[in-house]
Design a protein around this motif. Sequence first.
Motif, PDB file in Angstrom:
ATOM      1  N   UNK A 184       0.834  -1.208   0.000  1.00 33.53           N
ATOM      2  CA  UNK A 184       0.000   0.000   0.000  1.00 33.53           C
ATOM      3  C   UNK A 184       0.866   1.255   0.000  1.00 33.53           C
ATOM      4  N   UNK A 185       1.987   1.183   0.704  1.00 34.86           N
ATOM      5  CA  UNK A 185       2.893   2.334   0.751  1.00 34.86           C
ATOM      6  C   UNK A 185       3.424   2.632  -0.648  1.00 34.86           C
ATOM      7  N   UNK A 186       3.880   1.599  -1.345  1.00 33.78           N
ATOM      8  CA  UNK A 186       4.498   1.872  -2.652  1.00 33.78           C
ATOM      9  C   UNK A 186       3.441   2.274  -3.672  1.00 33.78           C
ATOM     10  N   UNK A 187       2.262   1.703  -3.604  1.00 30.69           N
ATOM     11  CA  UNK A 187       1.198   2.144  -4.524  1.00 30.69           C
ATOM     12  C   UNK A 187       0.811   3.596  -4.240  1.00 30.69           C
ATOM     13  N   UNK A 188       0.798   3.965  -2.959  1.00 34.36           N
ATOM     14  CA  UNK A 188       0.475   5.355  -2.615  1.00 34.36           C
ATOM     15  C   UNK A 188       1.568   6.297  -3.143  1.00 34.36           C
ATOM     16  N   UNK A 189       2.816   5.863  -3.080  1.00 33.47           N
ATOM     17  CA  UNK A 189       3.923   6.675  -3.614  1.00 33.47           C
ATOM     18  C   UNK A 189       3.745   6.863  -5.124  1.00 33.47           C
ATOM     19  N   UNK A 190       3.451   5.778  -5.826  1.00 33.87           N
ATOM     20  CA  UNK A 190       3.280   5.861  -7.287  1.00 33.87           C
ATOM     21  C   UNK A 190       2.071   6.729  -7.627  1.00 33.87           C
ATOM     22  N   UNK A 191       1.006   6.597  -6.827  1.00 38.89           N
ATOM     23  CA  UNK A 191      -0.168   7.443  -7.041  1.00 38.89           C
ATOM     24  C   UNK A 191       0.186   8.916  -6.895  1.00 38.89           C
ATOM     25  N   UNK A 192       1.114   9.192  -6.000  1.00 46.33           N
ATOM     26  CA  UNK A 192       1.478  10.581  -5.740  1.00 46.33           C
ATOM     27  C   UNK A 192       2.412  11.152  -6.811  1.00 46.33           C
ATOM     28  N   UNK A 193       3.452  10.390  -7.188  1.00 52.65           N
ATOM     29  CA  UNK A 193       4.441  10.984  -8.112  1.00 52.65           C
ATOM     30  C   UNK A 193       4.236  10.555  -9.565  1.00 52.65           C
ATOM     31  N   UNK A 228       7.517   3.463 -10.661  1.00 55.05           N
ATOM     32  CA  UNK A 228       7.500   4.924 -10.512  1.00 55.05           C
ATOM     33  C   UNK A 228       8.517   5.547 -11.468  1.00 55.05           C
ATOM     34  N   UNK A 229       9.083   4.741 -12.374  1.00 52.18           N
ATOM     35  CA  UNK A 229       9.998   5.257 -13.386  1.00 52.18           C
ATOM     36  C   UNK A 229      11.469   5.201 -13.012  1.00 52.18           C
ATOM     37  N   UNK A 230      11.789   4.845 -11.763  1.00 52.99           N
ATOM     38  CA  UNK A 230      13.187   4.829 -11.327  1.00 52.99           C
ATOM     39  C   UNK A 230      13.794   3.456 -11.595  1.00 52.99           C
ATOM     40  N   UNK A 231      14.946   3.446 -12.239  1.00 57.91           N
ATOM     41  CA  UNK A 231      15.602   2.159 -12.510  1.00 57.91           C
ATOM     42  C   UNK A 231      16.079   1.514 -11.214  1.00 57.91           C
ATOM     43  N   UNK A 232      16.456   2.334 -10.255  1.00 56.34           N
ATOM     44  CA  UNK A 232      16.989   1.780  -9.011  1.00 56.34           C
ATOM     45  C   UNK A 232      16.247   2.381  -7.820  1.00 56.34           C
ATOM     46  N   UNK A 233      15.902   1.513  -6.858  1.00 57.67           N
ATOM     47  CA  UNK A 233      15.361   1.957  -5.586  1.00 57.67           C
ATOM     48  C   UNK A 233      16.276   1.413  -4.507  1.00 57.67           C
ATOM     49  N   UNK A 234      16.345   2.055  -3.358  1.00 56.29           N
ATOM     50  CA  UNK A 234      17.254   1.524  -2.331  1.00 56.29           C
ATOM     51  C   UNK A 234      16.869   1.969  -0.933  1.00 56.29           C
ATOM     52  N   UNK A 235      17.345   1.181   0.040  1.00 52.82           N
ATOM     53  CA  UNK A 235      17.128   1.475   1.455  1.00 52.82           C
ATOM     54  C   UNK A 235      18.480   1.272   2.132  1.00 52.82           C
TER      55      UNK A 235
END
Lengths: 469, 212
Positions: A184-193, A228-235
Amino acid sequence: MAAQTLYEKLWSSHVVHEEADGTALIYIDRHLVHEVTSPQAFEGLKLAGRKPWRISSIVATADHNTPTDHWEQGILDPVSRQQVETLDANIREVGSLAYFPFKDERQGIVHVIGPENGATLPGMTVVCGDSHTSTHGAFACLAHGIGTSEVEHVMATQCLLQKKSRTMLIRVDGQLGQGVTAKDVVLAIIGKIGTAGGTGYAMEFGGSAIRSLSMEGRMTICNMAIEAGARAGMVGVDETTIEYLEGRPFSPKGEAWEQAVAYWRTLKSDEGAQFDKVVELKAEDILPQVTWGTSPEMVTTVDGRVPDPAAVADPVRREGIERALKYMGLEPNTPITEIAVDQVFIGSCTNSRIEDLREAAAVAKGRRKADSVKRVLVVPGSGLVKRQAEDEGLHEIFVAAGFEWREPGCSMCLAMNADRLEPGERCASTSNRNFEGRQGAGGRTHLVSPAMAAAAAVTGHFTDVRQLG
Amino acid sequence: MNPFTKLDGLVAPLDRANVDTDAIIPKQFLKSIKRSGFGPNAFDEWRYLDVGQPGQDNSKRPLNPDFVLNQPRYQGAQILLTRDNFGCGSSREHAPWALEDYGFRVLIGPSFADIFFNNSFKNGLLPIKLDAAEVDELFRQCEANEGYRLVVDLAAQTITRPDGRTIGFDIDPFRKECLLNGWDDIGLTLRHADKIKAYEERRRAEHPYYFA
Ligand code: SF4
């Protein structure tokens, strides 16, 4: 030295050579290989008379084409079988650090097996001919998907030609509500940006809500960075990362482990590091999400409604919504909870790990699949996930609920094997893409979390999992 | 790779945002272990009325008359006008292979997805980013004029419209060189083999656990 972001640390520790215009050769530590995007690369290598640069960087598996039931029959589709056999032959010929072929007990989706075997380690560059390679960034890796020409390039040179990305921090602070998950967090992020919001950026996820997630949850989020269009995500690395990795088959042992951990603890953005862009979300504002259209950014909350294109001024967007609703067979303003589903799919590299299955099982427990739902597929991400789920008795909960418990693989995430939707069928799916035809020609996909998928399975329509009790 | 220098080509408009790689080449065709032959299945689900399967005789399949690329006026197009975020989704290089095999050499749009953008250059397909307003105008002119052509000159980094207006575009100098010369990336990179070896030795000494 100036404060650095995690991305800058990972980038600068891998530059081998840089051209005047900033195009750089980046050294690659781990190369994950699967059957769909590698045959042309192996062939190209052979035709040019080249040898792989470092075989011990390669970890391979067959996942996209493999069936998820009746393994005793092998792969019935001859074209799929040829692709899997081609991978077998190529790996036999060139070698690898590890190969988990069809039916191996550790076989599974490439983005599940890397981390669970400790083949994905903090500080690595990880590539794979698959866009969801961003998943591995959950371990503070620089990980991204590449095309087949690049697969061949990495095999031949151990390097990738890259330009440095801009940096984006997505900070989610606060505490997630009960029933609200990483999905839900990542879908909300994609919905936002939006699905192009991260194009050209390397995306770091931070904030207290991300910190509180397990590695499984972080992988779910990084997995969809590409959406969300980013090739790389990270934590960045923390205790959760280190605990997860200790004792995995390819994790370092003994003294090497101590040395590695000391280095890994530095793999996070420094205090005061500057990002090119910062996006903030409050965890408390995030509710269970359901997509209604044919792009992951076409998403709303479970208490929301299908949008009305008539209310949208921008003509390109309005037409996009109209086209999506036509394809999805939805009327404007329909409450999300009134949308009935024909099938449910719980699986994919986004949501097929043990924690995802536990979440789905918690909802399914003591309930039954609604009669109106034709089929509920539960497809574990790997043989190891499957075994653990069975040790915990999760499969019995699913079977008692009338769900089908399958063998590991990509399955109905992209429907290259026999698991697919019929034209017009509607599916609650824990996968990552709701594109037209993704789960079968004419199929209609709604992306949700595992708990929300299970809730739709037992009620026959989208249901707020928080109200199921 | 075929070099790309200059092209005077017929233009076709694909007026949708977020065209994903599943739409450019549906997954059933990814089972092929070859690099060529994907052109007849480019945009398969939009282009044909039936459901495509690998190994079919595509010339016998019913075409969707509503799909823009099926209109007679766009047959033989080599330049495709696109909208935002073209090529999003999967990393499949089959997408540029299919477009190239179909006959396209240039894509013009306001934005492209990263992996697709990158993959295109490796296959002699030139994606050009222009301002949204320029792209809008090209769509308008193309739709209004049958037989609409553009001249794309990579060396000069220009697009010339039939009305004589010239539009400049940006491209990385390194990518431009590679495309103009048809250079193979691997060959270029291997000129730095000594540097790669030296880096690798250093890394192995500092972080042996990545090499276990
Ligand atoms: S599960 Fe789906 S998204 Fe993930 S690697 Fe497989 S096909 Fe790709």
